[in-house]
Design a protein around this motif. Structure first.
Motif, mmCIF file in Angstrom:
data_model
loop_
_atom_site.group_PDB
_atom_site.id
_atom_site.type_symbol
_atom_site.label_atom_id
_atom_site.label_comp_id
_atom_site.label_asym_id
_atom_site.label_seq_id
_atom_site.Cartn_x
_atom_site.Cartn_y
_atom_site.Cartn_z
ATOM 1 N N GLN A 137 -30.329 15.578 -5.755
ATOM 2 C CA GLN A 137 -29.198 15.997 -5.070
ATOM 3 C C GLN A 137 -28.849 14.950 -3.972
ATOM 4 N N ALA A 138 -27.418 14.747 -3.733
ATOM 5 C CA ALA A 138 -26.855 13.958 -2.796
ATOM 6 C C ALA A 138 -25.580 14.711 -1.966
ATOM 7 N N ALA A 139 -26.037 14.484 -0.840
ATOM 8 C CA ALA A 139 -24.953 15.284 0.206
ATOM 9 C C ALA A 139 -23.871 14.131 0.761
ATOM 10 N N VAL A 140 -22.615 14.921 1.164
ATOM 11 C CA VAL A 140 -21.705 14.127 1.752
ATOM 12 C C VAL A 140 -21.390 15.245 2.700
ATOM 13 N N PRO A 141 -21.113 14.641 4.068
ATOM 14 C CA PRO A 141 -20.548 15.229 5.116
ATOM 15 C C PRO A 141 -19.061 16.055 4.926
ATOM 16 N N ILE A 142 -18.780 17.185 5.546
ATOM 17 C CA ILE A 142 -17.674 17.770 5.536
ATOM 18 C C ILE A 142 -17.006 17.657 6.907
ATOM 19 N N ALA A 143 -15.841 16.755 7.170
ATOM 20 C CA ALA A 143 -15.302 16.721 8.541
ATOM 21 C C ALA A 143 -14.222 17.913 8.642
ATOM 22 N N ALA A 144 -13.944 18.250 9.888
ATOM 23 C CA ALA A 144 -12.743 19.182 9.960
ATOM 24 C C ALA A 144 -11.592 19.213 9.074
ATOM 25 N N ASP A 145 -11.044 17.775 8.880
ATOM 26 C CA ASP A 145 -9.761 17.573 8.419
ATOM 27 C C ASP A 145 -10.016 17.095 6.823
ATOM 28 N N THR A 146 -11.182 17.353 6.271
ATOM 29 C CA THR A 146 -11.418 17.029 4.895
ATOM 30 C C THR A 146 -10.644 18.076 4.246
ATOM 31 N N SER A 147 -9.895 17.349 3.153
ATOM 32 C CA SER A 147 -9.125 18.043 2.278
ATOM 33 C C SER A 147 -9.857 18.465 0.767
ATOM 34 N N ILE A 148 -9.529 19.172 0.000
ATOM 35 C CA ILE A 148 -10.282 19.579 -1.066
ATOM 36 C C ILE A 148 -10.303 18.138 -2.113
ATOM 37 N N GLU A 149 -8.978 17.542 -2.235
ATOM 38 C CA GLU A 149 -9.248 16.564 -3.123
ATOM 39 C C GLU A 149 -10.026 15.182 -2.483
ATOM 40 N N LEU A 180 -12.729 15.506 -0.600
ATOM 41 C CA LEU A 180 -14.192 15.860 -0.803
ATOM 42 C C LEU A 180 -14.588 15.689 -2.243
ATOM 43 N N GLN A 181 -13.594 16.007 -3.296
ATOM 44 C CA GLN A 181 -13.892 15.952 -4.382
ATOM 45 C C GLN A 181 -14.200 14.471 -4.852
ATOM 46 N N GLN A 182 -13.322 13.537 -4.359
ATOM 47 C CA GLN A 182 -13.435 12.077 -4.528
ATOM 48 C C GLN A 182 -14.982 11.672 -3.865
ATOM 49 N N GLN A 183 -15.410 12.165 -2.760
ATOM 50 C CA GLN A 183 -16.532 11.645 -2.191
ATOM 51 C C GLN A 183 -17.742 12.301 -2.803
ATOM 52 N N VAL A 184 -17.678 13.305 -3.613
ATOM 53 C CA VAL A 184 -18.865 13.994 -4.247
ATOM 54 C C VAL A 184 -18.933 13.150 -5.775
ATOM 55 N N GLN A 185 -17.764 12.978 -6.273
ATOM 56 C CA GLN A 185 -17.601 12.046 -7.440
ATOM 57 C C GLN A 185 -18.435 10.834 -7.310
ATOM 58 N N VAL A 186 -18.173 10.152 -6.241
ATOM 59 C CA VAL A 186 -18.796 8.849 -5.996
ATOM 60 C C VAL A 186 -20.390 8.867 -6.176
ATOM 61 N N ARG A 187 -20.836 9.987 -5.417
ATOM 62 C CA ARG A 187 -22.288 10.447 -5.241
ATOM 63 C C ARG A 187 -22.842 10.690 -6.593
ATOM 64 N N GLU A 188 -22.012 11.271 -7.494
ATOM 65 C CA GLU A 188 -22.425 11.755 -8.888
ATOM 66 C C GLU A 188 -22.719 10.327 -9.703
ATOM 67 N N HIS A 189 -21.927 9.412 -9.403
ATOM 68 C CA HIS A 189 -21.999 8.055 -10.130
ATOM 69 C C HIS A 189 -23.121 7.692 -9.674
ATOM 70 N N ASP A 190 -23.903 7.816 -8.447
ATOM 71 C CA ASP A 190 -25.185 7.203 -8.090
ATOM 72 C C ASP A 190 -26.315 8.109 -8.828
ATOM 73 N N ILE A 191 -26.254 9.346 -8.605
ATOM 74 C CA ILE A 191 -27.412 10.205 -8.721
ATOM 75 C C ILE A 191 -27.802 10.420 -10.464
ATOM 76 N N TYR A 192 -26.518 10.556 -11.160
ATOM 77 C CA TYR A 192 -26.592 10.903 -12.587
ATOM 78 C C TYR A 192 -27.398 9.547 -13.366
ATOM 79 N N PRO A 193 -26.911 8.244 -13.230
ATOM 80 C CA PRO A 193 -27.789 7.253 -13.811
ATOM 81 C C PRO A 193 -29.158 7.097 -13.269
ATOM 82 N N LEU A 194 -29.562 7.516 -12.040
ATOM 83 C CA LEU A 194 -30.855 7.312 -11.605
ATOM 84 C C LEU A 194 -31.677 8.624 -12.071
ATOM 85 N N ALA A 195 -31.129 9.783 -12.266
ATOM 86 C CA ALA A 195 -31.933 10.668 -13.092
ATOM 87 C C ALA A 195 -32.324 10.388 -14.568
#
Length: 215
Positions: free
Chosen positions: A156-168, A170-185
């Motif tokens: 699992q990889a986490a990203v913080p959610i700020a008060a003004d975070t938009s769905i878009e 947040l999706q981009q931040q999560v996708q960056v972490r996906e590209h980190d952890i999927y190759p690692l697994a």
């Protein structure tokens, strides 16, 4: 002792950004494996172009040409098995798979989900995390079992959610972490460090916590 290079099949339905991360990691030699085929259930998607650009067999199996979910999964299983894979990677494959299909690949099929499972199984995860007022969101790599988004967790990889975070955003931040952890697994699996046992997921012979490993 050297480990035999693993054969990987990737299933997708869309743009294939996680596929690209895996292509990069295999071609650099980081992953002791080779993507032998990419299969899409939808024609004309960017993921198939990415495969062709990398010299990987890009195969289409259109689910609309099959009369039932079972018929499609049977055809998909036959197509996958022709590739003799060691690992099947779901990379934005937007199909609910039948239990028989999943059991056939138990212990050698991964999925990545855009939430910190077991939170927010299913769709619209970013919106649900924001609406719930969560302080963090993220992504999870897990082994696939017949329970939707319910298989044993690997990473699992986490990203913080700020008060003004938009769905878009947040999706981009999560996708960056996906590209980190999927190759690692996938790297761990192809190095024969990661296995699914009756008791849970083990890495280097040590059982991971039920929440998987956080990175």
């Amino acid at each position: 002792m050297s480990v035999t290079q693993k054969r990987i099949v990737v299933l997708l339905s869309g743009s294939g950004s996680n596929l690209q991360a895996l292509i990069d990691a295999t071609q650099s030699g980081r992953i002791n494996g080779r993507i032998v085929a990419v299969i899409s259930n939808k024609p004309g998607v960017r993921g198939l172009e990415r495969a062709r650009d990398a010299g990987i067999d890009a195969l289409l199996l259109d689910h609309t040409q099959h009369e039932s979910r079972e018929a499609f999964d049977g055809a998909l299983q036959a197509l996958i098995d022709q590739q003799e894979p060691d690992l099947i990677v779901l990379a934005g494959f937007m199909r609910i798979l039948t239990a028989d299909f999943v059991r056939h690949y138990l212990g050698r099929m991964f999925n990545i989900h855009p939430s910190l499972l077991p939170k927010y199984k299913g769709l619209h995860t970013h919106q649900r995390a924001i609406e719930a007022g969560d302080s963090e969101h993220g992504c999870t790599v897990h082994f696939v079992t017949p329970e939707l988004d319910g298989g044993p967790l690997i990473l699992q990889a986490a990203v913080p959610i700020a008060a003004d975070t938009s769905i878009e955003s947040l999706q981009q931040q999560v996708q960056v972490r996906e590209h980190d952890i999927y190759p690692l697994a996938v790297e761990w699996f192809c190095a024969e460090r990661l296995t699914l046992e009756a008791t849970g997921v083990t890495l280097d012979g040590i059982q991971l916590p039920a929440s998987g490993q956080r990175v």
